[in-house]
Motif scaffolding. Structure first.
Motif, PDB file in Angstrom:
ATOM      1  N   VAL A   1       0.874  -1.175   0.000  1.00 28.40           N
ATOM      2  CA  VAL A   1       0.000   0.000   0.000  1.00 28.40           C
ATOM      3  C   VAL A   1       0.908   1.220   0.000  1.00 28.40           C
ATOM      4  N   LEU A   2       0.896   1.971  -1.094  1.00 26.32           N
ATOM      5  CA  LEU A   2       1.756   3.147  -1.208  1.00 26.32           C
ATOM      6  C   LEU A   2       1.003   4.391  -0.768  1.00 26.32           C
ATOM      7  N   PRO A   3       1.580   5.174   0.139  1.00 24.49           N
ATOM      8  CA  PRO A   3       0.898   6.383   0.609  1.00 24.49           C
ATOM      9  C   PRO A   3       0.872   7.458  -0.464  1.00 24.49           C
ATOM     10  N   ARG A   4      -0.086   8.337  -0.344  1.00 20.08           N
ATOM     11  CA  ARG A   4      -0.200   9.446  -1.287  1.00 20.08           C
ATOM     12  C   ARG A   4       0.864  10.495  -0.972  1.00 20.08           C
ATOM     13  N   VAL A   5       1.470  11.014  -2.020  1.00 21.91           N
ATOM     14  CA  VAL A   5       2.513  12.023  -1.870  1.00 21.91           C
ATOM     15  C   VAL A   5       2.120  13.241  -2.698  1.00 21.91           C
ATOM     16  N   LYS A   6       2.129  14.390  -2.077  1.00 24.00           N
ATOM     17  CA  LYS A   6       1.840  15.641  -2.776  1.00 24.00           C
ATOM     18  C   LYS A   6       3.136  16.393  -3.005  1.00 24.00           C
ATOM     19  N   LEU A   7       3.397  16.721  -4.265  1.00 21.01           N
ATOM     20  CA  LEU A   7       4.585  17.510  -4.580  1.00 21.01           C
ATOM     21  C   LEU A   7       4.336  18.966  -4.244  1.00 21.01           C
ATOM     22  N   LYS A   8       5.331  19.598  -3.679  1.00 23.50           N
ATOM     23  CA  LYS A   8       5.222  21.018  -3.360  1.00 23.50           C
ATOM     24  C   LYS A   8       5.331  21.833  -4.638  1.00 23.50           C
ATOM     25  N   VAL A   9       5.053  23.116  -4.508  1.00 21.18           N
ATOM     26  CA  VAL A   9       5.137  23.998  -5.668  1.00 21.18           C
ATOM     27  C   VAL A   9       6.546  23.928  -6.232  1.00 21.18           C
ATOM     28  N   ARG A  10       6.625  23.703  -7.505  1.00 27.58           N
ATOM     29  CA  ARG A  10       7.923  23.492  -8.121  1.00 27.58           C
ATOM     30  C   ARG A  10       8.797  24.727  -8.055  1.00 27.58           C
TER      31      ARG A  10
ATOM     32  N   PRO B   1      16.059  11.743  -1.596  1.00 28.07           N
ATOM     33  CA  PRO B   1      15.898  11.762  -0.136  1.00 28.07           C
ATOM     34  C   PRO B   1      14.815  12.711   0.343  1.00 28.07           C
ATOM     35  N   GLN B   2      14.377  13.643  -0.521  1.00 30.10           N
ATOM     36  CA  GLN B   2      13.308  14.565  -0.143  1.00 30.10           C
ATOM     37  C   GLN B   2      11.927  13.926  -0.255  1.00 30.10           C
ATOM     38  N   THR B   3      11.845  12.803  -0.948  1.00 27.22           N
ATOM     39  CA  THR B   3      10.578  12.070  -1.015  1.00 27.22           C
ATOM     40  C   THR B   3      10.260  11.497   0.362  1.00 27.22           C
ATOM     41  N   PRO B   4       9.004  11.592   0.813  1.00 27.08           N
ATOM     42  CA  PRO B   4       8.652  11.091   2.147  1.00 27.08           C
ATOM     43  C   PRO B   4       9.148   9.675   2.411  1.00 27.08           C
ATOM     44  N   TYR B   5       9.592   9.463   3.627  1.00 26.58           N
ATOM     45  CA  TYR B   5      10.210   8.198   4.017  1.00 26.58           C
ATOM     46  C   TYR B   5       9.243   7.023   3.861  1.00 26.58           C
ATOM     47  N   ASP B   6       7.969   7.217   4.235  1.00 24.05           N
ATOM     48  CA  ASP B   6       7.023   6.106   4.174  1.00 24.05           C
ATOM     49  C   ASP B   6       6.779   5.645   2.752  1.00 24.05           C
ATOM     50  N   PHE B   7       6.821   6.574   1.788  1.00 30.17           N
ATOM     51  CA  PHE B   7       6.661   6.181   0.387  1.00 30.17           C
ATOM     52  C   PHE B   7       7.862   5.367  -0.077  1.00 30.17           C
ATOM     53  N   ARG B   8       9.070   5.819   0.257  1.00 30.16           N
ATOM     54  CA  ARG B   8      10.278   5.108  -0.151  1.00 30.16           C
ATOM     55  C   ARG B   8      10.332   3.706   0.450  1.00 30.16           C
ATOM     56  N   GLU B   9       9.949   3.588   1.716  1.00 32.79           N
ATOM     57  CA  GLU B   9       9.973   2.279   2.360  1.00 32.79           C
ATOM     58  C   GLU B   9       8.907   1.352   1.782  1.00 32.79           C
ATOM     59  N   SER B  10       7.764   1.909   1.418  1.00 27.72           N
ATOM     60  CA  SER B  10       6.702   1.085   0.818  1.00 27.72           C
ATOM     61  C   SER B  10       7.130   0.541  -0.543  1.00 27.72           C
ATOM     62  N   VAL B  11       7.812   1.377  -1.339  1.00 26.88           N
ATOM     63  CA  VAL B  11       8.299   0.911  -2.643  1.00 26.88           C
ATOM     64  C   VAL B  11       9.368  -0.160  -2.455  1.00 26.88           C
TER      65      VAL B  11
END
Length: 276
Positions: free
Chosen positions: A62-71, A84-94
């Motif tokens: 189950v991959l958590p939802r990730v919202k990108l900040k304003v570019r 490394p700026q991608t949320p930790y829970d998303f990286r661990e889920s992948v």
């Protein structure tokens, strides 16, 4: 007794503020009622338990939802497991998903992984690229093929120029020469274009697809096929016979359960090898 007289002003004269409050309250209640009915009739998949009701397949991750900040000027354009700026829970889920897929594919002695979904916008392309990145990071030789010839987006997500794709190998006027690009950042190989294809099903049905994949198997540890959504097009089912494993992507609260069931059954008709 005084004789009855007609009133000089209305007895139930409306008060504007009271009318507005009652109208807003009534409208809100009707809106909530309609939303409740739609949510009940929609019956989308929201939990792994919902998926168990739809199918007997196990939930790989189950991959958590990730919202990108304003570019910003130098910010990332997409969600990457290597950033490394991608949320930790998303990286661990992948990473957890990669481990489960790796174990399942090794048990089958398979190399071709097909990724599809029911409808567009469920995240299959993003997942395909992230799996290619994490597998390459683990030392695997990975080839990512953009097989969604109707809407090729992988090249844009990878921020690479238009190159050679399946249509250049098996379409009209094909040269027969194979040029596979190496992605320096992800350290994997990519085969895909960004040009529209007139007859995607005809390209994917070409007899040379099987020979091409067999040749790539001798060079690669993994071949990831990013295919179109199977709930709309037949392209994924055409390639399903070449896949050693299929990963089915379902977006949270997005697709009705009956549509997911139809997409899975459509692939099962081709004797698809589902991983989960």
């Amino acid at each position: 007794l005084n004789d009855p007289q007609p009133p000089t002003q209305p007895y139930n004269r409306p008060v504007l503020s009271k009318t507005l409050v009652m109208g807003a309250a009534g409208g809100g209640m009707v809106g909530m009622l309609i939303l409740g009915i739609l949510a009940f009739l929609k019956r989308t998949a929201k939990t792994p338990e919902d998926m168990k009701k739809i199918t007997s397949l196990k939930c790989l991750a189950v991959l958590p939802r990730v919202k990108l900040k304003v570019r910003k000027k130098n910010s990332q354009r997409r969600i990457s497991v290597l950033n490394p700026q991608t949320p930790y829970d998303f990286r661990e889920s992948v990473r957890a998903l990669q481990l489960r897929i790796d174990v399942a594919m090794r048990k089958r002695h398979g190399k071709v992984l097909l990724i599809t979904s029911t409808l567009p916008g469920e995240g299959k392309s993003l997942l395909s690229i992230n799996l290619a990145e994490i597998l390459a990071q683990k030392g695997k030789r990975v080839l990512l093929i953009d097989a969604d010839l109707r809407k090729q987006e992988d090249a844009s997500l990878l921020e690479c120029e238009d190159g050679m794709g399946l249509q250049d190998l098996f379409g009209e006027g094909a040269s027969g020469k194979i040029h596979i690009r190496g992605i320096e950042k992800g350290k994997f190989w990519f085969f895909g274009s960004s040009r529209p294809v007139r007859d995607p099903a005809g390209v994917l049905s070409h007899m040379g697809i099987k020979k091409f994949l067999n040749e790539m198997k001798t060079r690669m540890d993994y071949i990831i096929l990013d295919t179109p959504p199977c709930g709309i097009f037949q392209d994924a089912s055409i390639l399903a016979e070449y896949a050693d494993g299929i990963c089915y992507v379902v977006k949270y609260d997005y697709v009705p359960q009956n549509k997911v069931r139809e997409g899975l059954s459509f692939l099962e008709e081709r004797r698809a090898n589902f991983l989960g």
